[in-house]
Design a protein around this motif. Sequence first.
Motif, PDB file in Angstrom:
ATOM      1  N   ALA A  11      -0.062  -2.796  -8.105  1.00 37.28           N
ATOM      2  CA  ALA A  11      -1.497  -2.177  -8.634  1.00 37.28           C
ATOM      3  C   ALA A  11      -1.284  -0.511  -8.752  1.00 37.28           C
ATOM      4  O   ALA A  11      -0.447   0.029  -7.838  1.00 37.28           O
ATOM      5  CB  ALA A  11      -2.358  -2.662  -7.569  1.00 37.28           C
ATOM      6  N   LEU A  28      -6.003  -3.555  -1.182  1.00 34.00           N
ATOM      7  CA  LEU A  28      -4.909  -4.215  -2.038  1.00 34.00           C
ATOM      8  C   LEU A  28      -3.539  -4.339  -1.280  1.00 34.00           C
ATOM      9  O   LEU A  28      -2.910  -5.280  -1.183  1.00 34.00           O
ATOM     10  CB  LEU A  28      -4.867  -3.528  -3.217  1.00 34.00           C
ATOM     11  CG  LEU A  28      -6.229  -3.668  -4.446  1.00 34.00           C
ATOM     12  CD1 LEU A  28      -5.726  -2.775  -5.616  1.00 34.00           C
ATOM     13  CD2 LEU A  28      -6.359  -4.984  -4.444  1.00 34.00           C
ATOM     14  N   VAL A  88      -2.283  -4.819 -12.030  1.00 40.33           N
ATOM     15  CA  VAL A  88      -3.377  -4.417 -11.586  1.00 40.33           C
ATOM     16  C   VAL A  88      -3.603  -3.074 -11.717  1.00 40.33           C
ATOM     17  O   VAL A  88      -3.056  -2.170 -11.416  1.00 40.33           O
ATOM     18  CB  VAL A  88      -3.649  -4.923 -10.066  1.00 40.33           C
ATOM     19  CG1 VAL A  88      -5.085  -4.450  -9.731  1.00 40.33           C
ATOM     20  CG2 VAL A  88      -3.390  -6.425  -9.996  1.00 40.33           C
TER      21      VAL A  88
END
Length: 94
Positions: A11, A28, A88
Amino acid sequence: MKYAQPDRRPAVITGASSGIGAETAKALATAGLPVALGARRLDRVEEIAAAIRADGGEAVAHPLDVTSDESVAEFAAKAVADLGEIEVVVSNAG
């Protein structure tokens, strides 16, 4: 959707030097995603990335100014080089 690396979903987080961006990066990483943090304040994103790594996560930090196409391209290339294909994107800067 089929993922090339189902257990690894890199991400990127823009505006990750403070506030929502920093907290999103931490969340995350806690969830197991490798994260690339970007912001103009490189010292701050480096501190946050170091804290994530100290907690066992995978994190890198790179300078990013979303008002500069060149900066965005450089950040993206470094994030992919460090973490692999990005799956992401948290577009928080701005």
